[in-house]
Write a protein that holds these residues in place. Structure first.
Motif, PDB file in Angstrom:
ATOM      1  N   ARG A  94       0.854  -1.191   0.000  1.00 34.72           N
ATOM      2  CA  ARG A  94       0.000   0.000   0.000  1.00 34.72           C
ATOM      3  C   ARG A  94       0.891   1.242   0.000  1.00 34.72           C
ATOM      4  O   ARG A  94       2.010   1.206   0.524  1.00 34.72           O
ATOM      5  CB  ARG A  94      -0.902   0.011   1.225  1.00 34.72           C
ATOM      6  CG  ARG A  94      -2.081  -0.964   1.119  1.00 34.72           C
ATOM      7  CD  ARG A  94      -3.024  -0.784   2.274  1.00 34.72           C
ATOM      8  NE  ARG A  94      -4.159  -1.692   2.235  1.00 34.72           N
ATOM      9  CZ  ARG A  94      -5.333  -1.407   1.662  1.00 34.72           C
ATOM     10  NH1 ARG A  94      -5.512  -0.244   1.066  1.00 34.72           N
ATOM     11  NH2 ARG A  94      -6.319  -2.282   1.692  1.00 34.72           N
ATOM     12  N   ILE A 150      -7.333   5.560   6.571  1.00 38.08           N
ATOM     13  CA  ILE A 150      -7.638   4.350   5.791  1.00 38.08           C
ATOM     14  C   ILE A 150      -7.758   4.691   4.311  1.00 38.08           C
ATOM     15  O   ILE A 150      -7.162   4.024   3.456  1.00 38.08           O
ATOM     16  CB  ILE A 150      -8.945   3.714   6.315  1.00 38.08           C
ATOM     17  CG1 ILE A 150      -8.753   3.233   7.759  1.00 38.08           C
ATOM     18  CG2 ILE A 150      -9.407   2.572   5.411  1.00 38.08           C
ATOM     19  CD1 ILE A 150     -10.029   2.753   8.435  1.00 38.08           C
ATOM     20  N   ILE A 151      -8.512   5.741   4.019  1.00 38.71           N
ATOM     21  CA  ILE A 151      -8.833   6.059   2.618  1.00 38.71           C
ATOM     22  C   ILE A 151      -7.593   6.482   1.832  1.00 38.71           C
ATOM     23  O   ILE A 151      -7.501   6.225   0.636  1.00 38.71           O
ATOM     24  CB  ILE A 151      -9.923   7.160   2.579  1.00 38.71           C
ATOM     25  CG1 ILE A 151     -11.219   6.620   3.200  1.00 38.71           C
ATOM     26  CG2 ILE A 151     -10.183   7.638   1.154  1.00 38.71           C
ATOM     27  CD1 ILE A 151     -12.243   7.696   3.519  1.00 38.71           C
ATOM     28  N   GLN A 160      -4.660   5.327   1.825  1.00 41.39           N
ATOM     29  CA  GLN A 160      -3.612   4.309   1.633  1.00 41.39           C
ATOM     30  C   GLN A 160      -4.048   3.227   0.645  1.00 41.39           C
ATOM     31  O   GLN A 160      -4.275   2.074   1.034  1.00 41.39           O
ATOM     32  CB  GLN A 160      -3.248   3.673   2.973  1.00 41.39           C
ATOM     33  CG  GLN A 160      -2.547   4.663   3.884  1.00 41.39           C
ATOM     34  CD  GLN A 160      -1.738   3.962   4.955  1.00 41.39           C
ATOM     35  OE1 GLN A 160      -1.009   3.007   4.688  1.00 41.39           O
ATOM     36  NE2 GLN A 160      -1.885   4.407   6.169  1.00 41.39           N
ATOM     37  N   PRO A 161      -4.153   3.572  -0.631  1.00 39.70           N
ATOM     38  CA  PRO A 161      -4.562   2.564  -1.617  1.00 39.70           C
ATOM     39  C   PRO A 161      -3.406   1.614  -1.962  1.00 39.70           C
ATOM     40  O   PRO A 161      -2.253   1.857  -1.580  1.00 39.70           O
ATOM     41  CB  PRO A 161      -4.913   3.421  -2.839  1.00 39.70           C
ATOM     42  CG  PRO A 161      -4.046   4.623  -2.707  1.00 39.70           C
ATOM     43  CD  PRO A 161      -3.895   4.885  -1.237  1.00 39.70           C
ATOM     44  N   GLY A 197     -10.843  -4.493  -0.928  1.00 43.51           N
ATOM     45  CA  GLY A 197      -9.695  -3.596  -0.801  1.00 43.51           C
ATOM     46  C   GLY A 197      -8.817  -3.626  -2.040  1.00 43.51           C
ATOM     47  O   GLY A 197      -8.263  -2.609  -2.447  1.00 43.51           O
ATOM     48  N   TYR A 234      -9.459   0.652  -9.151  1.00 45.59           N
ATOM     49  CA  TYR A 234      -8.144   0.369  -9.759  1.00 45.59           C
ATOM     50  C   TYR A 234      -8.295  -0.127 -11.199  1.00 45.59           C
ATOM     51  O   TYR A 234      -7.367  -0.717 -11.743  1.00 45.59           O
ATOM     52  CB  TYR A 234      -7.403  -0.700  -8.944  1.00 45.59           C
ATOM     53  CG  TYR A 234      -7.148  -0.328  -7.508  1.00 45.59           C
ATOM     54  CD1 TYR A 234      -6.125   0.544  -7.169  1.00 45.59           C
ATOM     55  CD2 TYR A 234      -7.924  -0.858  -6.489  1.00 45.59           C
ATOM     56  CE1 TYR A 234      -5.884   0.883  -5.833  1.00 45.59           C
ATOM     57  CE2 TYR A 234      -7.691  -0.525  -5.161  1.00 45.59           C
ATOM     58  CZ  TYR A 234      -6.680   0.347  -4.845  1.00 45.59           C
ATOM     59  OH  TYR A 234      -6.444   0.676  -3.528  1.00 45.59           O
ATOM     60  N   TRP A 258     -16.811   1.097   0.762  1.00 41.18           N
ATOM     61  CA  TRP A 258     -15.922   0.042   0.281  1.00 41.18           C
ATOM     62  C   TRP A 258     -14.520   0.147   0.878  1.00 41.18           C
ATOM     63  O   TRP A 258     -13.869  -0.875   1.133  1.00 41.18           O
ATOM     64  CB  TRP A 258     -15.875   0.002  -1.253  1.00 41.18           C
ATOM     65  CG  TRP A 258     -15.026   1.075  -1.882  1.00 41.18           C
ATOM     66  CD1 TRP A 258     -15.437   2.306  -2.291  1.00 41.18           C
ATOM     67  CD2 TRP A 258     -13.617   1.010  -2.166  1.00 41.18           C
ATOM     68  NE1 TRP A 258     -14.378   3.016  -2.803  1.00 41.18           N
ATOM     69  CE2 TRP A 258     -13.252   2.246  -2.757  1.00 41.18           C
ATOM     70  CE3 TRP A 258     -12.628   0.047  -1.990  1.00 41.18           C
ATOM     71  CZ2 TRP A 258     -11.942   2.537  -3.151  1.00 41.18           C
ATOM     72  CZ3 TRP A 258     -11.324   0.326  -2.390  1.00 41.18           C
ATOM     73  CH2 TRP A 258     -10.993   1.554  -2.964  1.00 41.18           C
ATOM     74  N   GLU A 259     -14.056   1.371   1.131  1.00 37.07           N
ATOM     75  CA  GLU A 259     -12.701   1.509   1.685  1.00 37.07           C
ATOM     76  C   GLU A 259     -12.637   0.875   3.086  1.00 37.07           C
ATOM     77  O   GLU A 259     -11.609   0.317   3.469  1.00 37.07           O
ATOM     78  CB  GLU A 259     -12.288   2.979   1.801  1.00 37.07           C
ATOM     79  CG  GLU A 259     -12.113   3.687   0.463  1.00 37.07           C
ATOM     80  CD  GLU A 259     -13.352   4.496   0.105  1.00 37.07           C
ATOM     81  OE1 GLU A 259     -14.470   4.089   0.526  1.00 37.07           O
ATOM     82  OE2 GLU A 259     -13.224   5.499  -0.596  1.00 37.07           O
ATOM     83  N   TRP A 300     -10.349  -2.566   4.074  1.00 37.07           N
ATOM     84  CA  TRP A 300      -9.152  -2.190   4.827  1.00 37.07           C
ATOM     85  C   TRP A 300      -8.467  -3.432   5.417  1.00 37.07           C
ATOM     86  O   TRP A 300      -9.139  -4.356   5.867  1.00 37.07           O
ATOM     87  CB  TRP A 300      -9.541  -1.202   5.935  1.00 37.07           C
ATOM     88  CG  TRP A 300      -8.402  -0.730   6.782  1.00 37.07           C
ATOM     89  CD1 TRP A 300      -8.313  -0.797   8.134  1.00 37.07           C
ATOM     90  CD2 TRP A 300      -7.189  -0.120   6.326  1.00 37.07           C
ATOM     91  NE1 TRP A 300      -7.119  -0.264   8.557  1.00 37.07           N
ATOM     92  CE2 TRP A 300      -6.405   0.149   7.472  1.00 37.07           C
ATOM     93  CE3 TRP A 300      -6.665   0.214   5.080  1.00 37.07           C
ATOM     94  CZ2 TRP A 300      -5.136   0.749   7.408  1.00 37.07           C
ATOM     95  CZ3 TRP A 300      -5.402   0.799   5.002  1.00 37.07           C
ATOM     96  CH2 TRP A 300      -4.656   1.064   6.147  1.00 37.07           C
ATOM     97  N   ASP A 301      -7.110  -3.418   5.410  1.00 39.92           N
ATOM     98  CA  ASP A 301      -6.342  -4.592   5.855  1.00 39.92           C
ATOM     99  C   ASP A 301      -6.649  -5.004   7.294  1.00 39.92           C
ATOM    100  O   ASP A 301      -6.472  -6.156   7.665  1.00 39.92           O
ATOM    101  CB  ASP A 301      -4.835  -4.312   5.746  1.00 39.92           C
ATOM    102  CG  ASP A 301      -4.392  -4.155   4.302  1.00 39.92           C
ATOM    103  OD1 ASP A 301      -5.199  -4.480   3.419  1.00 39.92           O
ATOM    104  OD2 ASP A 301      -3.268  -3.679   4.070  1.00 39.92           O
TER     105      ASP A 301
END
Lengths: 139, 466
Positions: A43, A94-95, A97-98, B46, B202, B266-267, B271-272
């Motif tokens: 990420r 969170i947002i 960190q793609p 993710g 993506y 969705w984020e 998320w991990d």
């Protein structure tokens, strides 16, 4: 008639040693790269235009220029984040960190060679061993 | 057959008990996999966004259809403990079998680690959310859960899988209840797909990347054939249990995706560090649903860990019995008739990974071992049909359109390796390094302890070309 192969009897010490070797391999190859954070998800930090932050020593961030809109969140999304117990600041962590999917052709080629080489070696050795199995079973 | 040294020192032949029916096979398959609807699948969101995860779910569904077709033909012919491991011994050779055995052991042990981590962490989260009590540490709950399950497995397979059947059914019911509780017939009231769903963040590369965790929707369903030796009627129970399991999972996967992405951004889902998306979806809706999904998630994690201990230990036991591993592991308990040494040996490995490694990465190891196993299947099918063409031996089931399923499966496997490489490339290389080194260890050291002719146990004619 093929002579029957009689395997050696493995001593108790030998069995313990083999078990330790396997355990060591599991922990060296699988556990350590993750535990030492060598193999982590790729990420990257990607801040929206006009947004920045200052990180304190304890890791807390003080954001500037942040809003739900610049984070790409509509009012419904904002409401759901808040129901989940997130503030705008914590959601931003969170947002922003793609995943980074930049293609590294050399890396792909290397990984492909490793996987292919593994299967070729395994199939070649298995074939050799299989012939011994069949010969002893049927001859 | 297993040689077990009993107290008086006299070797005595002991078999695994044949006590399982179709419901147990269903519970073993679905029990292991259903947890994938409660956690883990969300990392596909993710990697590729909500739609990316949905497409991945369908594409990987096709992969598993090919797996089920190939596996049904070979398992209906080779009904022995160890499943694909026993198949590899007969179709490819000992080194392949050793690797397949390890794929099974690691896929299930890592899944077990993920399950108990989720169970422990959810107790911590649930306590914080619902009891307003002081924070609790999750680690003791993880270890307690593992210890109880290990004891159940040590005690006996029938009791273990009967417990699994009940808690798996309850967990599945919680997904169905959640689906109806969010009123899918009234869009916009609770479900907000219109507002929450975005495009492909993506692009199509992200959709491919999402295939990585798309596997998690179904990983382990092939575990049903691990119990072949303990099933009363393999010809009936294995196909029936596996097929009903696949149908259950397809329904659960569709409901899960629909509810989670209709309630959560969705984020957040992808998320991990997001642990349990269905629990969080319920939390946003109401307290009774939150409690229901708390119980459902814990049940699914426990059922999965329970089945994983069962499957991993049987694969490890089989390898010990064949001397691919130290023969000490090939022992059956004289009273409970379970592979007790294999069960106990694998427990600490699962515990250490559960306590120290983040969930998404534990899951990735499980997925990678599963993926290597699926890559073996087209090879397995090709060799099986080549060495024993149709009509040369009696098959319980013949899958149609050969070699199309094998070609599709191999293509999807190669694409999924690329998907794992996107974002988790170093972990992929770490796993390959492990399998390469253990293969060298087996080929140049361990194989000398293996009895050659004993590796072929089926009453088949000599394979063609040998």
């Amino acid at each position: 008639m093929v002579a029957k192969y009689v395997p050696p009897v493995q001593s108790r010490a030998g069995q313990i040693f083999d078990t330790i070797v396997l355990l060591a391999l599991v922990f060296i190859a699988l556990f350590l790269p993750l535990w030492l954070s060598i193999a982590v998800p790729s990420r990257v930090e990607k801040l929206p235009e006009g947004v920045s932050y200052v990180a304190a020593e304890d890791g807390t961030r003080t954001w500037t220029g942040l809003s739900w809109e610049v984070l790409g969140q509509n009012p419904t999304m904002q409401a759901q984040w808040e129901k989940l117990g997130h503030s705008m600041d914590s959601a931003a962590e969170i947002i922003t960190q793609p995943f980074d999917y930049t293609i590294d052709y050399l890396g792909i080629a290397l990984t492909g060679v490793v996987i292919l080489g593994y299967f070729i070696f395994m199939l070649a050795m298995s074939e050799r061993e299989y012939k011994q199995v069949i010969a002893e079973k049927f001859d | 057959m297993t040689d077990q040294v009993v107290a008086q020192g006299q070797p005595k032949s002991i078999n695994l008990l044949k006590v399982l029916g179709p419901a147990h096979v269903w519970a073993l398959g679905v029990g292991i996999v259903l947890v994938g609807e409660f956690m883990g699948w969300n990392y596909a969101v993710g990697k590729g966004g909500a739609y990316g995860a949905l497409i991945a779910c369908w594409v990987i569904g096709l992969l598993y259809t090919c797996v089920a077709m190939i596996d049904s033909e070979i398992t209906s012919t080779v009904a022995a403990a160890g499943g694909q491991y026993a198949q590899a011994k007969h179709t490819v050779g000992p080194l392949m079998a050793f690797n397949v055995g390890l794929y099974l052991v690691l896929a299930y042990t890592m899944l077990e680690a993920a399950d108990i981590q989720v169970a422990g962490q959810l107790v911590q989260i649930g306590a914080l959310d619902m009891l307003a009590s002081a924070p609790v540490n999750w680690e003791p709950y993880t270890i307690l859960c593992l210890a109880i399950l290990a004891w159940l497995n040590y005690r006996g397979v029938f009791m273990t899988l009967t417990v699994n059947f009940v808690i798996t059914a309850a967990a599945f019911a919680s997904i169905v209840l959640l689906f109806f509780a969010v009123k899918p017939w009234s869009p916009g009231e609770i479900l907000q797909h219109q507002e929450l769903l975005t495009g492909l963040p993506y692009g199509w590369l992200g959709v491919i990347a999402a295939l990585h965790f798309g596997i998690w929707f179904y990983l382990g369903i092939e575990g049903t054939c691990q119990a072949a030796e303990e099933v009363r009627s393999p010809g009936r129970a294995l196909p029936l249990g596996t097929m009903s399991g696949m149908i259950t999972l397809l329904i659960a996967a569709a409901l899960t995706w629909y509810v989670a992405v209709g309630v959560l951004p969705w984020e957040y889902v992808g998320w991990d560090l997001e642990l349990a998306p269905l629990y969080d979806a319920a939390k946003v809706v109401s307290l009774p649903l939150q409690i229901l999904l708390f119980v459902g998630t814990i049940f699914s994690a426990i059922a999965s860990a329970n089945g994983c201990i069962n499957d991993a230990s049987r694969a490890w036991f089989s390898m010990g019995r064949d001397r691919y591993l130290p023969a000490w592991f090939g022992a059956v308990h004289p009273r409970y008739r379970t592979p007790f040494r294999a069960i106990i040996f694998l427990i600490p490995i699962a515990a250490i990974f559960a306590l120290q490694i983040p969930l998404a990465q534990i899951i990735t190891f499980s997925i990678l071992s599963g993926l290597l196993g699926y890559t073996f299947m087209p090879i397995n099918m090709y060799k099986f049909r080549k060495k024993w063409p149709l009509g040369s031996i009696r098959r319980g089931y013949v899958h149609p359109f050969h070699p199309l399923p094998a070609v599709v499966l191999l293509t999807l496997c190669i694409t999924t390796y690329f998907a794992v490489y996107l974002g988790y490339g170093r972990q992929l290389l770490a796993m390959m390094a492990f399998y390469i080194v253990v293969s060298l260890w087996f080929a140049f050291h361990r194989y000398k302890y293996v009895r050659r002719g004993d590796q072929f146990t089926m009453a088949w004619p000599r394979p063609r070309g040998y």
